[in-house]
Design an enzyme around this catalytic site. Sequence first.
Site, PDB file in Angstrom:
ATOM      1  N   HIS A 195       0.831  -1.215   0.000  1.00 44.01           N
ATOM      2  CA  HIS A 195       0.000   0.000   0.000  1.00 44.01           C
ATOM      3  C   HIS A 195       0.857   1.254   0.000  1.00 44.01           C
ATOM      4  O   HIS A 195       0.692   2.136   0.832  1.00 44.01           O
ATOM      5  CB  HIS A 195      -0.937  -0.022   1.220  1.00 44.01           C
ATOM      6  CG  HIS A 195      -2.293   0.507   0.904  1.00 44.01           C
ATOM      7  ND1 HIS A 195      -3.032   1.238   1.791  1.00 44.01           N
ATOM      8  CD2 HIS A 195      -3.045   0.410  -0.209  1.00 44.01           C
ATOM      9  CE1 HIS A 195      -4.178   1.568   1.241  1.00 44.01           C
ATOM     10  NE2 HIS A 195      -4.210   1.069   0.021  1.00 44.01           N
ATOM     11  N   HIS A 230      -3.328   2.071  12.416  1.00 47.46           N
ATOM     12  CA  HIS A 230      -2.788   1.424  11.204  1.00 47.46           C
ATOM     13  C   HIS A 230      -3.244  -0.038  11.229  1.00 47.46           C
ATOM     14  O   HIS A 230      -4.443  -0.315  11.323  1.00 47.46           O
ATOM     15  CB  HIS A 230      -1.267   1.619  11.213  1.00 47.46           C
ATOM     16  CG  HIS A 230      -0.535   1.224   9.973  1.00 47.46           C
ATOM     17  ND1 HIS A 230      -1.155   0.945   8.777  1.00 47.46           N
ATOM     18  CD2 HIS A 230       0.813   1.059   9.739  1.00 47.46           C
ATOM     19  CE1 HIS A 230      -0.232   0.623   7.872  1.00 47.46           C
ATOM     20  NE2 HIS A 230       0.963   0.683   8.428  1.00 47.46           N
ATOM     21  N   LYS A 270     -12.978   7.453  17.870  1.00 48.51           N
ATOM     22  CA  LYS A 270     -12.805   6.982  16.489  1.00 48.51           C
ATOM     23  C   LYS A 270     -13.362   5.565  16.376  1.00 48.51           C
ATOM     24  O   LYS A 270     -13.048   4.717  17.210  1.00 48.51           O
ATOM     25  CB  LYS A 270     -11.328   6.976  16.108  1.00 48.51           C
ATOM     26  CG  LYS A 270     -10.726   8.364  15.912  1.00 48.51           C
ATOM     27  CD  LYS A 270     -10.790   8.762  14.452  1.00 48.51           C
ATOM     28  CE  LYS A 270     -10.328  10.183  14.192  1.00 48.51           C
ATOM     29  NZ  LYS A 270      -8.893  10.322  14.216  1.00 48.51           N
ATOM     30  N   MET A 272     -13.159   2.090  14.904  1.00 44.11           N
ATOM     31  CA  MET A 272     -12.044   1.349  14.307  1.00 44.11           C
ATOM     32  C   MET A 272     -12.479   0.621  13.033  1.00 44.11           C
ATOM     33  O   MET A 272     -13.561   0.041  12.976  1.00 44.11           O
ATOM     34  CB  MET A 272     -11.483   0.360  15.329  1.00 44.11           C
ATOM     35  CG  MET A 272     -10.800   1.057  16.473  1.00 44.11           C
ATOM     36  SD  MET A 272      -9.318   1.914  15.890  1.00 44.11           S
ATOM     37  CE  MET A 272      -9.486   3.505  16.637  1.00 44.11           C
ATOM     38  N   PHE A 274     -12.704   2.308  10.200  1.00 48.72           N
ATOM     39  CA  PHE A 274     -13.350   3.311   9.343  1.00 48.72           C
ATOM     40  C   PHE A 274     -12.394   4.453   9.063  1.00 48.72           C
ATOM     41  O   PHE A 274     -11.605   4.832   9.932  1.00 48.72           O
ATOM     42  CB  PHE A 274     -14.614   3.859  10.011  1.00 48.72           C
ATOM     43  CG  PHE A 274     -15.763   2.894   9.950  1.00 48.72           C
ATOM     44  CD1 PHE A 274     -16.622   2.885   8.870  1.00 48.72           C
ATOM     45  CD2 PHE A 274     -15.931   1.970  10.967  1.00 48.72           C
ATOM     46  CE1 PHE A 274     -17.655   1.967   8.803  1.00 48.72           C
ATOM     47  CE2 PHE A 274     -16.970   1.049  10.908  1.00 48.72           C
ATOM     48  CZ  PHE A 274     -17.840   1.042   9.817  1.00 48.72           C
ATOM     49  N   HIS A 276      -9.793   6.689   6.193  1.00 49.55           N
ATOM     50  CA  HIS A 276      -8.493   6.422   5.559  1.00 49.55           C
ATOM     51  C   HIS A 276      -7.850   7.742   5.179  1.00 49.55           C
ATOM     52  O   HIS A 276      -8.546   8.669   4.764  1.00 49.55           O
ATOM     53  CB  HIS A 276      -8.669   5.559   4.308  1.00 49.55           C
ATOM     54  CG  HIS A 276      -7.405   4.895   3.894  1.00 49.55           C
ATOM     55  ND1 HIS A 276      -6.477   5.510   3.096  1.00 49.55           N
ATOM     56  CD2 HIS A 276      -6.904   3.684   4.222  1.00 49.55           C
ATOM     57  CE1 HIS A 276      -5.459   4.693   2.933  1.00 49.55           C
ATOM     58  NE2 HIS A 276      -5.677   3.588   3.602  1.00 49.55           N
ATOM     59  N   ASP A 329      -9.685  -3.094   7.131  1.00 46.27           N
ATOM     60  CA  ASP A 329      -9.602  -3.729   8.447  1.00 46.27           C
ATOM     61  C   ASP A 329     -10.966  -4.055   9.038  1.00 46.27           C
ATOM     62  O   ASP A 329     -11.070  -4.928   9.904  1.00 46.27           O
ATOM     63  CB  ASP A 329      -8.802  -2.836   9.412  1.00 46.27           C
ATOM     64  CG  ASP A 329      -7.350  -2.744   9.003  1.00 46.27           C
ATOM     65  OD1 ASP A 329      -6.781  -3.790   8.665  1.00 46.27           O
ATOM     66  OD2 ASP A 329      -6.791  -1.637   9.001  1.00 46.27           O
ATOM     67  N   ARG A 373      15.501  12.586   5.750  1.00 41.32           N
ATOM     68  CA  ARG A 373      15.729  13.442   6.921  1.00 41.32           C
ATOM     69  C   ARG A 373      14.996  14.770   6.694  1.00 41.32           C
ATOM     70  O   ARG A 373      15.571  15.726   6.171  1.00 41.32           O
ATOM     71  CB  ARG A 373      17.233  13.663   7.077  1.00 41.32           C
ATOM     72  CG  ARG A 373      17.743  14.024   8.459  1.00 41.32           C
ATOM     73  CD  ARG A 373      17.165  15.307   8.958  1.00 41.32           C
ATOM     74  NE  ARG A 373      17.758  15.768  10.196  1.00 41.32           N
ATOM     75  CZ  ARG A 373      17.254  16.751  10.906  1.00 41.32           C
ATOM     76  NH1 ARG A 373      16.128  17.349  10.524  1.00 41.32           N
ATOM     77  NH2 ARG A 373      17.848  17.158  12.012  1.00 41.32           N
TER      78      ARG A 373
HETATM   79  N1  CMC Z   1     -14.314   7.339  13.341  1.00 42.49           N
HETATM   80  C1  CMC Z   1     -14.881   8.527  13.607  1.00 42.49           C
HETATM   81  N2  CMC Z   1     -14.510   9.651  12.998  1.00 42.49           N
HETATM   82  C2  CMC Z   1     -13.513   9.574  12.109  1.00 42.49           C
HETATM   83  C3  CMC Z   1     -12.882   8.367  11.776  1.00 42.49           C
HETATM   84  C4  CMC Z   1     -13.317   7.226  12.445  1.00 42.49           C
HETATM   85  N3  CMC Z   1     -12.754   6.046  12.197  1.00 42.49           N
HETATM   86  N4  CMC Z   1     -11.940   8.585  10.866  1.00 42.49           N
HETATM   87  C5  CMC Z   1     -11.960   9.884  10.605  1.00 42.49           C
HETATM   88  N5  CMC Z   1     -12.920  10.494  11.361  1.00 42.49           N
HETATM   89  C6  CMC Z   1     -13.254  11.898  11.368  1.00 42.49           C
HETATM   90  C7  CMC Z   1     -12.283  12.663  12.272  1.00 42.49           C
HETATM   91  O1  CMC Z   1     -12.740  12.713  13.593  1.00 42.49           O
HETATM   92  C8  CMC Z   1     -12.236  14.017  11.607  1.00 42.49           C
HETATM   93  O2  CMC Z   1     -13.385  14.720  11.978  1.00 42.49           O
HETATM   94  P1  CMC Z   1     -13.323  16.298  12.301  1.00 42.49           P
HETATM   95  O3  CMC Z   1     -12.860  16.932  11.033  1.00 42.49           O
HETATM   96  O4  CMC Z   1     -14.695  16.627  12.704  1.00 42.49           O
HETATM   97  O5  CMC Z   1     -12.323  16.429  13.406  1.00 42.49           O
HETATM   98  C9  CMC Z   1     -12.359  13.666  10.127  1.00 42.49           C
HETATM   99  O6  CMC Z   1     -13.034  12.420  10.054  1.00 42.49           O
HETATM  100  C10 CMC Z   1     -11.007  13.557   9.432  1.00 42.49           C
HETATM  101  O7  CMC Z   1     -10.274  12.561  10.149  1.00 42.49           O
HETATM  102  P2  CMC Z   1      -8.717  12.585  10.400  1.00 42.49           P
HETATM  103  O8  CMC Z   1      -8.439  11.922  11.706  1.00 42.49           O
HETATM  104  O9  CMC Z   1      -8.169  13.958  10.183  1.00 42.49           O
HETATM  105  O10 CMC Z   1      -8.239  11.673   9.239  1.00 42.49           O
HETATM  106  P3  CMC Z   1      -6.795  11.101   9.111  1.00 42.49           P
HETATM  107  O11 CMC Z   1      -6.504  11.088   7.663  1.00 42.49           O
HETATM  108  O12 CMC Z   1      -5.819  11.797   9.969  1.00 42.49           O
HETATM  109  O13 CMC Z   1      -6.939   9.662   9.724  1.00 42.49           O
HETATM  110  C11 CMC Z   1      -7.241   7.418  10.047  1.00 42.49           C
HETATM  111  C12 CMC Z   1      -7.027   8.519   9.015  1.00 42.49           C
HETATM  112  C13 CMC Z   1      -7.217   6.098   9.336  1.00 42.49           C
HETATM  113  C14 CMC Z   1      -6.081   7.466  11.064  1.00 42.49           C
HETATM  114  C15 CMC Z   1      -8.574   7.653  10.758  1.00 42.49           C
HETATM  115  O14 CMC Z   1      -9.622   7.574   9.830  1.00 42.49           O
HETATM  116  C16 CMC Z   1      -8.795   6.677  11.894  1.00 42.49           C
HETATM  117  O15 CMC Z   1      -8.314   6.898  13.011  1.00 42.49           O
HETATM  118  N6  CMC Z   1      -9.515   5.529  11.630  1.00 42.49           N
HETATM  119  C17 CMC Z   1      -9.715   4.501  12.619  1.00 42.49           C
HETATM  120  C18 CMC Z   1      -8.517   3.566  12.656  1.00 42.49           C
HETATM  121  C19 CMC Z   1      -8.427   2.700  11.419  1.00 42.49           C
HETATM  122  O16 CMC Z   1      -9.396   2.102  10.988  1.00 42.49           O
HETATM  123  N7  CMC Z   1      -7.213   2.591  10.869  1.00 42.49           N
HETATM  124  C20 CMC Z   1      -6.942   1.750   9.693  1.00 42.49           C
HETATM  125  C21 CMC Z   1      -6.478   2.595   8.565  1.00 42.49           C
HETATM  126  S1  CMC Z   1      -6.537   1.856   6.950  1.00 42.49           S
HETATM  127  C22 CMC Z   1      -5.740   0.372   6.858  1.00 42.49           C
HETATM  128  C23 CMC Z   1      -4.503   0.173   7.630  1.00 42.49           C
HETATM  129  O17 CMC Z   1      -3.595   0.983   7.675  1.00 42.49           O
HETATM  130  O18 CMC Z   1      -4.450  -0.888   8.237  1.00 42.49           O
END
Ligand code: CMC
Length: 388
Positions: A195, A230, A270, A272, A274, A276, A329, A373
């Site tokens: 990925h 992740h 958050k 889990m 959901f 990306h 996931d 770096r």
């Molecule tokens: N549940 C609830 N709200 C969410 C979620 C979630 N899973 N993901 C994003 N949001 C909301 C977040 O709160 C934010 O809202 P606001 O703008 O009101 O503050 C908005 O959507 C943007 O989210 P972000 O955290 O800025 O997005 P990001 O690109 O930094 O994070 C992520 C991406 C994957 C870390 C995040 O979606 C997340 O924490 N997901 C849950 C953990 C998860 O499923 N991870 C697996 C990732 S994909 C496959 C892999 O790597 O294994």
Amino acid sequence: MSATATTGKGLEGIIAGDTSICQVDQTSLIYRGYEIADLARHATFEEVAYLLLVGEKPDAEQLRFFRDELVANRALPRQVVEYLHAAGPMLAEGTAVPMDVLRTGVSILGNLDKDSQDNSPEANLRKAKRLLAKAPTIIGHMQCIIDGRELVAPNTGGDAKLSHAANLLYLMSGQRPSDDYVKTMDVSLILYAEHDFNASTFTGRVIAGTLSDMHGAVTGAIAALKGPLHGGANEAAMEMLKEIRTDIGPKNEVGAVTEWMHRAFETKRKLMGFGHRVYKNGDHRAGILHKMGRAIAERQGSEQVALFELGEIVQRIMLEEKSIFPNVDFPCGMTYFVMGIPVPQYTPIFVASRLSGWCAHIAEQHANNRLIRPIANYTGAPLRKWRS
Ligand code: CMC
């Protein structure tokens, strides 16, 4: 970039380098030119691993040779088996989880590998094959130790007649897996294999970029993958579904699920499995695995189907209220659960697959290296004098 320029938090949207291994965007996921749905339908994990590591699809003879090499390298060195036994009490007491034990197991493999200090393309490919072959054996033996069972085939690391996916399931359970389990596991390994510059791969590339070795880079990548934002999300997603089930009871009442989710939204929790960083219109891998996992559930009975129905309700509410799609996931958690795989092994299985992508990236970094770096934007105290 000037010395004072800043970037988005979490390096969002930043192109951090070139790769010929994988392309991730809103419309597709491509491994070395092949689209993921095409690979999931027509390839095996061994073919995909070869494609990622070598760069081209193997012909029949190359594939046979590659498979034979994997089979021949499955057994673990005595020192790693001894470590796995020593880790049993740590796992039982909870000071270590399987991802930690797998990480240390891989690190010990590096201490024992005759090519460990050689970063040449040839040595990197040999080490990648050995890591790929041995990771399922670490996972399988570890599960036997957790369950208090005899190790499965410790002298050979499994059954030479079984594919990578089938042997992984066999090593974990001691049972020959059914064809539908093998196919579903194989496809999940294909989906998880690569990925681009995700957090763990980038970690591996940063380590390789110092001209450190492949085992060290993979050890660091495993640590990065463990986190629930992740790879750890596949375990966390299943734990969350179990929590919803406990809180709302056995019936999938939409109102109760909605209430549960509203409470989660209010506390900014958050969900889990959901969201990306790259995919904003859905993860190309999620639907493929959901369909296969649901088919297994349907063959098993109403309890297993109810789990998928609960997941589908959660998905619908998430999409309607937050416009957030499930990532791979989420269906992975449900799929591995109905296959009877212990939850703490979901992310180690992700490692058994992603090793192919990591090793391809580490070799690519070594082959065309420049130290990674970046610079930081300082936000600390202004200059001051130290007076003793
Ligand atoms: N549940 C609830 N709200 C969410 C979620 C979630 N899973 N993901 C994003 N949001 C909301 C977040 O709160 C934010 O809202 P606001 O703008 O009101 O503050 C908005 O959507 C943007 O989210 P972000 O955290 O800025 O997005 P990001 O690109 O930094 O994070 C992520 C991406 C994957 C870390 C995040 O979606 C997340 O924490 N997901 C849950 C953990 C998860 O499923 N991870 C697996 C990732 S994909 C496959 C892999 O790597 O294994």
